[in-house]
Motif scaffolding. Structure first.
Motif, PDB file in Angstrom:
ATOM      1  N   ALA A   7       0.879  -1.205  -0.024  1.00  0.00           N
ATOM      2  CA  ALA A   7      -0.140   0.139  -0.073  1.00  0.00           C
ATOM      3  C   ALA A   7       0.686   1.306  -0.046  1.00  0.00           C
ATOM      4  O   ALA A   7       0.394   2.416  -0.715  1.00  0.00           O
ATOM      5  N   VAL A   8       2.008   1.043   0.714  1.00  0.00           N
ATOM      6  CA  VAL A   8       2.793   2.262   0.780  1.00  0.00           C
ATOM      7  C   VAL A   8       3.528   2.557  -0.642  1.00  0.00           C
ATOM      8  O   VAL A   8       3.437   3.642  -1.144  1.00  0.00           O
ATOM      9  N   LEU A   9       3.794   1.437  -1.322  1.00  0.00           N
ATOM     10  CA  LEU A   9       4.508   1.702  -2.601  1.00  0.00           C
ATOM     11  C   LEU A   9       3.439   2.062  -3.828  1.00  0.00           C
ATOM     12  O   LEU A   9       3.593   3.170  -4.610  1.00  0.00           O
ATOM     13  N   ALA A  10       2.208   1.828  -3.508  1.00  0.00           N
ATOM     14  CA  ALA A  10       1.032   2.168  -4.308  1.00  0.00           C
ATOM     15  C   ALA A  10       1.133   3.726  -4.190  1.00  0.00           C
ATOM     16  O   ALA A  10       0.852   4.446  -5.300  1.00  0.00           O
ATOM     17  N   ARG A  11       0.781   4.183  -2.913  1.00  0.00           N
ATOM     18  CA  ARG A  11       0.701   5.633  -2.804  1.00  0.00           C
ATOM     19  C   ARG A  11       1.836   6.378  -3.147  1.00  0.00           C
ATOM     20  O   ARG A  11       1.524   7.453  -3.596  1.00  0.00           O
ATOM     21  N   PHE A  12       3.106   5.854  -2.977  1.00  0.00           N
ATOM     22  CA  PHE A  12       4.243   6.387  -3.530  1.00  0.00           C
ATOM     23  C   PHE A  12       4.213   6.738  -5.002  1.00  0.00           C
ATOM     24  O   PHE A  12       4.688   7.820  -5.371  1.00  0.00           O
ATOM     25  N   ILE A  13       3.756   5.632  -5.474  1.00  0.00           N
ATOM     26  CA  ILE A  13       3.486   5.774  -6.979  1.00  0.00           C
ATOM     27  C   ILE A  13       2.590   6.905  -7.520  1.00  0.00           C
ATOM     28  O   ILE A  13       2.698   7.588  -8.558  1.00  0.00           O
ATOM     29  N   GLU A  14       1.402   6.739  -6.944  1.00  0.00           N
ATOM     30  CA  GLU A  14       0.417   7.636  -7.186  1.00  0.00           C
ATOM     31  C   GLU A  14       0.511   8.964  -7.021  1.00  0.00           C
ATOM     32  O   GLU A  14      -0.181   9.784  -7.956  1.00  0.00           O
ATOM     33  N   ARG A  15       1.402   9.264  -6.164  1.00  0.00           N
ATOM     34  CA  ARG A  15       1.533  10.736  -5.827  1.00  0.00           C
ATOM     35  C   ARG A  15       2.796  11.456  -6.623  1.00  0.00           C
ATOM     36  O   ARG A  15       2.879  12.466  -6.095  1.00  0.00           O
ATOM     37  N   GLY A  16       3.207  10.419  -7.336  1.00  0.00           N
ATOM     38  CA  GLY A  16       4.393  11.215  -8.095  1.00  0.00           C
ATOM     39  C   GLY A  16       5.808  11.028  -7.471  1.00  0.00           C
ATOM     40  O   GLY A  16       6.826  11.609  -8.035  1.00  0.00           O
ATOM     41  N   ASP A  17       5.863  10.476  -6.326  1.00  0.00           N
ATOM     42  CA  ASP A  17       6.962  10.617  -5.513  1.00  0.00           C
ATOM     43  C   ASP A  17       8.040   9.474  -6.278  1.00  0.00           C
ATOM     44  O   ASP A  17       9.111   9.867  -6.241  1.00  0.00           O
ATOM     45  N   HIS A  18       7.637   8.558  -6.825  1.00  0.00           N
ATOM     46  CA  HIS A  18       8.307   7.658  -7.559  1.00  0.00           C
ATOM     47  C   HIS A  18       9.177   8.289  -8.659  1.00  0.00           C
ATOM     48  O   HIS A  18      10.358   7.962  -9.075  1.00  0.00           O
ATOM     49  N   ASP A  19       8.234   8.860  -9.381  1.00  0.00           N
ATOM     50  CA  ASP A  19       9.044   9.585 -10.634  1.00  0.00           C
ATOM     51  C   ASP A  19       9.962  10.668 -10.241  1.00  0.00           C
ATOM     52  O   ASP A  19      10.810  10.987 -10.793  1.00  0.00           O
ATOM     53  N   ARG A  20       9.888  11.353  -9.229  1.00  0.00           N
ATOM     54  CA  ARG A  20      10.659  12.552  -8.694  1.00  0.00           C
ATOM     55  C   ARG A  20      11.888  11.965  -8.244  1.00  0.00           C
ATOM     56  O   ARG A  20      13.075  12.343  -8.451  1.00  0.00           O
ATOM     57  N   HIS A  21      11.681  10.655  -7.558  1.00  0.00           N
ATOM     58  CA  HIS A  21      12.981  10.000  -7.135  1.00  0.00           C
ATOM     59  C   HIS A  21      13.710   9.613  -8.205  1.00  0.00           C
ATOM     60  O   HIS A  21      14.951   9.640  -8.033  1.00  0.00           O
ATOM     61  N   LEU A  22      13.129   9.021  -9.287  1.00  0.00           N
ATOM     62  CA  LEU A  22      14.153   8.539 -10.381  1.00  0.00           C
ATOM     63  C   LEU A  22      14.614   9.686 -11.111  1.00  0.00           C
ATOM     64  O   LEU A  22      15.898   9.440 -11.550  1.00  0.00           O
ATOM     65  N   ARG A  23      14.143  10.895 -11.159  1.00  0.00           N
ATOM     66  CA  ARG A  23      14.700  11.975 -11.937  1.00  0.00           C
ATOM     67  C   ARG A  23      15.963  12.321 -11.154  1.00  0.00           C
ATOM     68  O   ARG A  23      16.950  12.601 -11.434  1.00  0.00           O
ATOM     69  N   ARG A  24      15.773  12.477  -9.694  1.00  0.00           N
ATOM     70  CA  ARG A  24      16.814  12.630  -8.758  1.00  0.00           C
ATOM     71  C   ARG A  24      18.021  11.607  -8.937  1.00  0.00           C
ATOM     72  O   ARG A  24      19.284  12.102  -8.981  1.00  0.00           O
ATOM     73  N   CYS A  25      17.719  10.276  -9.196  1.00  0.00           N
ATOM     74  CA  CYS A  25      18.648   9.327  -9.380  1.00  0.00           C
ATOM     75  C   CYS A  25      19.381   9.398 -10.770  1.00  0.00           C
ATOM     76  O   CYS A  25      20.452   9.015 -10.877  1.00  0.00           O
ATOM     77  N   GLN A  26      18.583   9.797 -11.664  1.00  0.00           N
ATOM     78  CA  GLN A  26      18.944   9.880 -12.898  1.00  0.00           C
ATOM     79  C   GLN A  26      20.060  10.859 -13.006  1.00  0.00           C
ATOM     80  O   GLN A  26      21.296  10.652 -13.484  1.00  0.00           O
ATOM     81  N   ARG A  27      19.895  12.157 -12.471  1.00  0.00           N
ATOM     82  CA  ARG A  27      20.797  13.126 -12.509  1.00  0.00           C
ATOM     83  C   ARG A  27      22.234  12.525 -11.685  1.00  0.00           C
ATOM     84  O   ARG A  27      23.402  12.671 -12.183  1.00  0.00           O
ATOM     85  N   ALA A  28      21.973  12.096 -10.531  1.00  0.00           N
ATOM     86  CA  ALA A  28      23.189  11.662  -9.768  1.00  0.00           C
ATOM     87  C   ALA A  28      23.932  10.382 -10.345  1.00  0.00           C
ATOM     88  O   ALA A  28      25.224  10.599 -10.372  1.00  0.00           O
ATOM     89  N   TYR A  29      23.366   9.489 -11.010  1.00  0.00           N
ATOM     90  CA  TYR A  29      24.130   8.497 -11.706  1.00  0.00           C
ATOM     91  C   TYR A  29      24.591   8.713 -12.840  1.00  0.00           C
ATOM     92  O   TYR A  29      25.737   8.509 -13.350  1.00  0.00           O
ATOM     93  N   LYS A  30      24.158   9.680 -13.698  1.00  0.00           N
ATOM     94  CA  LYS A  30      24.572  10.212 -14.670  1.00  0.00           C
ATOM     95  C   LYS A  30      26.107  10.876 -14.505  1.00  0.00           C
ATOM     96  O   LYS A  30      27.092  10.709 -15.278  1.00  0.00           O
ATOM     97  N   GLU A  31      25.917  11.710 -13.465  1.00  0.00           N
ATOM     98  CA  GLU A  31      27.405  12.616 -12.951  1.00  0.00           C
ATOM     99  C   GLU A  31      28.108  11.551 -12.626  1.00  0.00           C
ATOM    100  O   GLU A  31      29.310  11.930 -12.809  1.00  0.00           O
TER     101      GLU A  31
END
Length: 471
Positions: A353-377
């Motif tokens: 349920a926590v993961l579902a809410r995390f995805i629904e509220r856009g937190d998962h996408d925001r986290h992926l964008r942050r990781c994308q920037r960090a890992y590219k660097e």
């Protein structure tokens, strides 16, 4: 973030007795406990600490005690902080006790630079957003939802995953074809058990590739048949000659070679599956991370009836959540669900349920964008450091994922000698041959994981690697 809603941590547990110390000694005791947590490695280098307000609430002490402890340990070099960026465990902390290693993850007490691939940066886990999702779930979840879960997974999570996978990876599915699993390992095990019961005695896997499949399939029934790759993907001649009807692949970003299957090889692989009435198992382990262009869509989207798609949050969030998914063709769904039911009665409903809410509220996408920037660097830092300290090194594979292949110059010596020097110098790394790869003449291909390392530690690690390689 609050202690009560975050996953238990040995580091925070270490602070609890200190918080109960007599009032006059509580500040010194907390500082000592926090210092020891850093020294011992319970708080790893690069870990982001809770805010002083949150940690004070967790421990039931005044915020001033935490602020003072943070300031003192920052002055001593154990922690680092920046305006608006929080407080972090320092990158270059060395324990003062004899024989205690640098605070870097690794399999040996003597590790000074750890390039072993396989882990994301655990310190990037979005604790505050995850804790907010936990609080929201606990406040809204009805009592009946706390009973034994649907073995397929919580309907809310399967609905969220269906939308997420369609949008980000081009997967063709609906909630009824998604089965929530304890990571990719359980997903592949479920498939192997069901396929073995249907009479399949062998399953093809890539070479080079993950070394886990022989033992995994040994417990599930089939034997693993290693099949070679070429520059475009799985060798189709070898696949056809093997006689297997199921093959496990990583077509979007192969581990460990780093290639992406070519468009023509993807088509050939699907043609083989149709002709054999077979199955391609697509392990999309880090498909969200592509740094030079848009990620290639999932193979499953081209033929949902002949591809089983699996992934997890182990690389996008953290492995410790043990949450993944399996998207299966309709013909296999009922048998997989039956096996899942008797294997573990389903995954924990609260976590789902926590993961579902995390995805629904856009937190998962925001986290992926942050990781994308960090890992590219970090990948850019790795390539630049290799060019500076080991000129002539060839970095291969697409700009994606959490690792790269670095083939060292021939002057670095034979592989066994080089690896011995690296081990003696405290550099943890695995050669491509560890995963079944072939040697490159007199040059040594190394699989370098970088996602879990801060840029400064990557540069220092490459410098150590170069010094060891020079003899």
């Amino acid at each position: 973030m609050t202690f009560s809603s975050d996953p238990p941590s040995a580091a925070w547990e270490l602070l609890l007795p200190a918080a109960s110390a007599p009032a006059r000694a509580r500040g010194r005791t907390l500082q000592s406990a926090l210092r020891e947590a850093v020294r011992s490695g319970r708080l790893a280098a690069g870990t982001r600490l809770p805010s002083s307000r949150d940690l004070a609430g967790d421990l039931g002490v005044s915020r001033g005690l935490i602020t003072e402890a943070y300031e003192q340990l920052t002055a001593e070099g154990y922690l680092r902080s920046g305006r608006g960026s929080g407080t972090w465990v320092g990158e270059a902390v060395r324990a003062s006790a004899p024989g205690v290693r640098d605070l870097a993850p690794g399999p040996s007490p003597d590790i000074r630079a750890d390039f072993v691939a396989g882990s994301p940066d655990l310190s990037l886990f979005p604790r505050s957003a995850w804790a907010a999702a936990q609080r929201g779930v606990l406040s809204e979840l009805p009592h009946p939802a706390l009973g034994y879960p649907d073995p397929r997974g919580l309907p809310r999570l399967r609905t969220a995953l269906a939308e997420l996978l369609a949008r980000r990876r081009g997967v063709v599915t609906d909630p009824e074809r998604i089965i929530v699993c304890s990571g990719v390992t359980q997903a592949v095990t479920l498939l192997a058990v069901v396929l073995h019961a249907r009479g399949q005695s062998a399953i093809g896997v890539e070479r080079p590739g993950s070394p886990q499949y022989e033992e995994l399939f040994a417990t599930a029934g089939p034997r693993a048949v290693r099949l070679p790759l070429d520059g475009e993907g799985l060798d189709m001649t070898a696949l056809r000659a093997s006689g297997v009807r199921t093959v496990v692949t990583t077509p979007s970003h192969h581990f460990p070679s780093g290639i992406a299957y070519s468009a023509s090889r993807r088509v050939q692989l699907l043609d083989w599956a149709r002709q054999m009435d077979g199955l391609v198992v697509e392990d999309d382990y880090d498909g969200d991370f592509r740094y030079d262009r848009a990620a290639v869509g999932a193979l499953q989207g081209l033929d949902p009836d002949h591809v089983a798609y699996t992934g997890s949050v182990s690389k996008s969030l953290v492995p410790g959540l043990r949450l993944g998914w399996l998207v299966v063709p309709d013909a296999l769904a009922d048998e997989i669900v039956a096996r899942k039911r008797y294997m573990d009665l389903g995954n924990p409903a609260l976590d789902q349920a926590v993961l579902a809410r995390f995805i629904e509220r856009g937190d998962h996408d925001r986290h992926l964008r942050r990781c994308q920037r960090a890992y590219k660097e970090r990948r850019d830092t790795l390539v630049a450091a290799l060019d500076a300290y080991l000129p002539g090194t060839e970095v291969s594979g697409i700009a994606a994922g959490l690792h790269a292949i670095a083939t060292l110059p021939g002057r670095c010596g034979p592989q066994d000698t080089l690896l011995a020097r690296l081990t003696a110098s405290g550099v943890a790394v695995r050669p491509l041959s560890h995963y079944g790869g072939d040697a490159a003449g007199d040059r040594v291909p190394l699989v370098l994981g970088y996602a879990h390392l801060a840029p400064a530690r990557i540069t220092e690690g490459v410098r150590l690697l170069a010094r060891a390689a020079a003899g």
